[in-house]
Write a protein that holds these residues in place. Sequence first.
Motif, PDB file in Angstrom:
ATOM      1  N   ILE A 166      -4.676 -11.312  16.331  1.00 13.43           N
ATOM      2  CA  ILE A 166      -4.220 -12.415  16.841  1.00 13.43           C
ATOM      3  C   ILE A 166      -3.712 -12.022  18.365  1.00 13.43           C
ATOM      4  O   ILE A 166      -3.780 -12.754  19.212  1.00 13.43           O
ATOM      5  N   SER A 167      -2.877 -10.901  18.633  1.00 13.58           N
ATOM      6  CA  SER A 167      -2.355 -10.841  19.628  1.00 13.58           C
ATOM      7  C   SER A 167      -3.340 -10.239  20.865  1.00 13.58           C
ATOM      8  O   SER A 167      -3.119  -9.975  22.094  1.00 13.58           O
ATOM      9  N   THR A 168      -4.662  -9.790  20.280  1.00 11.84           N
ATOM     10  CA  THR A 168      -5.712  -9.336  21.222  1.00 11.84           C
ATOM     11  C   THR A 168      -6.796 -10.608  21.632  1.00 11.84           C
ATOM     12  O   THR A 168      -7.609 -10.290  22.194  1.00 11.84           O
ATOM     13  N   THR A 169      -6.575 -11.656  20.756  1.00  8.71           N
ATOM     14  CA  THR A 169      -7.574 -12.762  20.872  1.00  8.71           C
ATOM     15  C   THR A 169      -7.579 -13.367  22.282  1.00  8.71           C
ATOM     16  O   THR A 169      -6.656 -13.617  22.754  1.00  8.71           O
ATOM     17  N   ASP A 170      -8.835 -13.782  22.727  1.00 10.47           N
ATOM     18  CA  ASP A 170      -9.025 -14.541  23.917  1.00 10.47           C
ATOM     19  C   ASP A 170      -9.536 -16.010  23.699  1.00 10.47           C
ATOM     20  O   ASP A 170      -9.712 -16.865  24.732  1.00 10.47           O
ATOM     21  N   LEU A 229      -9.598 -21.833  13.801  1.00  7.18           N
ATOM     22  CA  LEU A 229     -10.412 -20.751  13.653  1.00  7.18           C
ATOM     23  C   LEU A 229     -10.325 -19.620  14.745  1.00  7.18           C
ATOM     24  O   LEU A 229     -10.522 -19.987  15.918  1.00  7.18           O
ATOM     25  N   LEU A 230     -10.175 -18.468  14.304  1.00 10.56           N
ATOM     26  CA  LEU A 230     -10.196 -17.163  15.158  1.00 10.56           C
ATOM     27  C   LEU A 230     -11.422 -16.254  14.803  1.00 10.56           C
ATOM     28  O   LEU A 230     -11.483 -15.622  13.925  1.00 10.56           O
ATOM     29  N   PRO A 231     -12.370 -16.418  15.825  1.00  8.43           N
ATOM     30  CA  PRO A 231     -13.668 -15.418  15.292  1.00  8.43           C
ATOM     31  C   PRO A 231     -13.329 -13.971  15.946  1.00  8.43           C
ATOM     32  O   PRO A 231     -12.844 -14.000  16.789  1.00  8.43           O
ATOM     33  N   ASP A 232     -13.639 -13.187  15.099  1.00  4.19           N
ATOM     34  CA  ASP A 232     -13.714 -11.602  15.723  1.00  4.19           C
ATOM     35  C   ASP A 232     -15.223 -11.591  16.379  1.00  4.19           C
ATOM     36  O   ASP A 232     -15.963 -11.335  15.296  1.00  4.19           O
ATOM     37  N   THR A 235     -17.007  -8.048  15.050  1.00  2.30           N
ATOM     38  CA  THR A 235     -17.318  -7.787  13.588  1.00  2.30           C
ATOM     39  C   THR A 235     -17.882  -9.036  12.748  1.00  2.30           C
ATOM     40  O   THR A 235     -18.525  -8.928  11.801  1.00  2.30           O
ATOM     41  N   GLY A 236     -17.757 -10.269  13.427  1.00  3.54           N
ATOM     42  CA  GLY A 236     -18.130 -11.323  12.527  1.00  3.54           C
ATOM     43  C   GLY A 236     -17.419 -12.080  11.712  1.00  3.54           C
ATOM     44  O   GLY A 236     -17.656 -12.950  11.193  1.00  3.54           O
ATOM     45  N   THR A 237     -16.132 -11.249  11.633  1.00  2.00           N
ATOM     46  CA  THR A 237     -14.840 -11.749  10.669  1.00  2.00           C
ATOM     47  C   THR A 237     -14.490 -13.157  11.247  1.00  2.00           C
ATOM     48  O   THR A 237     -14.485 -13.440  12.523  1.00  2.00           O
ATOM     49  N   LEU A 238     -14.215 -14.019  10.449  1.00  2.00           N
ATOM     50  CA  LEU A 238     -13.667 -15.588  10.667  1.00  2.00           C
ATOM     51  C   LEU A 238     -12.320 -15.481   9.875  1.00  2.00           C
ATOM     52  O   LEU A 238     -12.169 -15.443   8.696  1.00  2.00           O
ATOM     53  N   LEU A 239     -11.559 -15.852  10.917  1.00  2.00           N
ATOM     54  CA  LEU A 239      -9.936 -16.237  10.087  1.00  2.00           C
ATOM     55  C   LEU A 239      -9.445 -17.631  10.240  1.00  2.00           C
ATOM     56  O   LEU A 239      -9.595 -18.122  11.197  1.00  2.00           O
ATOM     57  N   HIS A 240      -9.497 -18.159   9.320  1.00  2.00           N
ATOM     58  CA  HIS A 240      -9.147 -19.483   9.202  1.00  2.00           C
ATOM     59  C   HIS A 240      -7.782 -19.927   8.655  1.00  2.00           C
ATOM     60  O   HIS A 240      -7.201 -19.144   7.896  1.00  2.00           O
ATOM     61  N   LEU A 241      -7.029 -20.602   9.493  1.00  2.00           N
ATOM     62  CA  LEU A 241      -5.662 -21.084   9.116  1.00  2.00           C
ATOM     63  C   LEU A 241      -5.811 -22.489   9.088  1.00  2.00           C
ATOM     64  O   LEU A 241      -6.226 -23.341   9.919  1.00  2.00           O
ATOM     65  N   THR A 242      -4.883 -23.109   8.037  1.00  2.00           N
ATOM     66  CA  THR A 242      -4.416 -24.479   8.061  1.00  2.00           C
ATOM     67  C   THR A 242      -3.120 -24.618   8.152  1.00  2.00           C
ATOM     68  O   THR A 242      -2.269 -23.756   7.514  1.00  2.00           O
ATOM     69  N   GLY A 243      -2.360 -25.501   8.653  1.00  2.00           N
ATOM     70  CA  GLY A 243      -0.909 -25.612   8.737  1.00  2.00           C
ATOM     71  C   GLY A 243      -0.497 -27.199   9.444  1.00  2.00           C
ATOM     72  O   GLY A 243      -1.512 -28.095   9.286  1.00  2.00           O
ATOM     73  N   ARG A 244       0.649 -26.937  10.112  1.00  2.00           N
ATOM     74  CA  ARG A 244       1.185 -27.977  10.933  1.00  2.00           C
ATOM     75  C   ARG A 244       1.481 -27.679  12.310  1.00  2.00           C
ATOM     76  O   ARG A 244       1.857 -26.372  12.816  1.00  2.00           O
TER      77      ARG A 244
END
Length: 295
Positions: A166-170, A229-232, A235-244
């Motif tokens: 997350i700290s490197t995502t754009d 949704l945070l795509p890498d 690598t094609g990895t998908l990081l899905h988060l749900t919350g508030r």
Amino acid sequence: MTPYHRGELIAQRRAGLLDEAVHVAAMINTKIPYFARTFLAEQPMLVIGGADHRGDVWATLLTGEPGFITVTGPSTFEVAATPAPGDPLHDVPAQVGLIAIEPGTRRRVRMNGTAHPAADGLRIDLAQIYANCPRYIQKRSPVRVPTTPATPREGDQLTAEEMGFISTTDTFFVATADLDGNADASHRGGNPGFLRALSPTHLRWPDYDGNSMFNTFGNLEVNPRAGLLLPDWTTGTLLHLTGRAVVDWNPGHAATVPGAQRLVDFTVDRVIRIDNASPLRWTAPELSRFNPPSH
């Protein structure tokens, strides 16, 4: 008459941009413009967002060869893909928000409407469609490679590895919905570091100057549930988060972050990470010249 719902009007007034929002409302169409028909036909990916059966909001990515999105009517298109088993939106909600985005040209089209099962995937009956400006989109181009999605990792907080990513995502995408389930999907971009993981369950990002519609914030005014949704891209990895998500409208707090008009705090409720979920691999980014400096 206005295309905006109550929450959007509240957010526009809070930002002092109601007049601007009224002006840009002319961009919103109910029928697919000619430029969008051509654009959609060329895309290899589509971001989709909506609420699951529990009311949790998620965002995910659909991919295919160019042509997998086909316009079939004045306000209708079909997508020859559905979210895979293990994807948080495998059971596609009826009401969806969508973004077709082409990072290589920094173009994007934003849509929302109703999804129906179709022979090869989904049929989308659109309620709204409009183009967004190219700001904050990082330029990159895709290559398609064979891939097999891994078994999803599920949890209620981020791992140290995920916090580092997350700290490197754009770039990430955020999905929201109003109290009636009408969904929206939005793009967020900035220099690496603009999205911060303050803890395994707490993220924060700056809200930069945008199109004055406040679709995301308008939904959050009436329903705090949100999905990221945070795509890498490598690598094609998908990081899905749900919350508030909660918007911090305090200008003094925003002033501590370069370029921020407001800040958004996101509390993580659930995490689903799927390695190799996408067959698309992307070139190194050319960062947008509009990106404010990160921390």
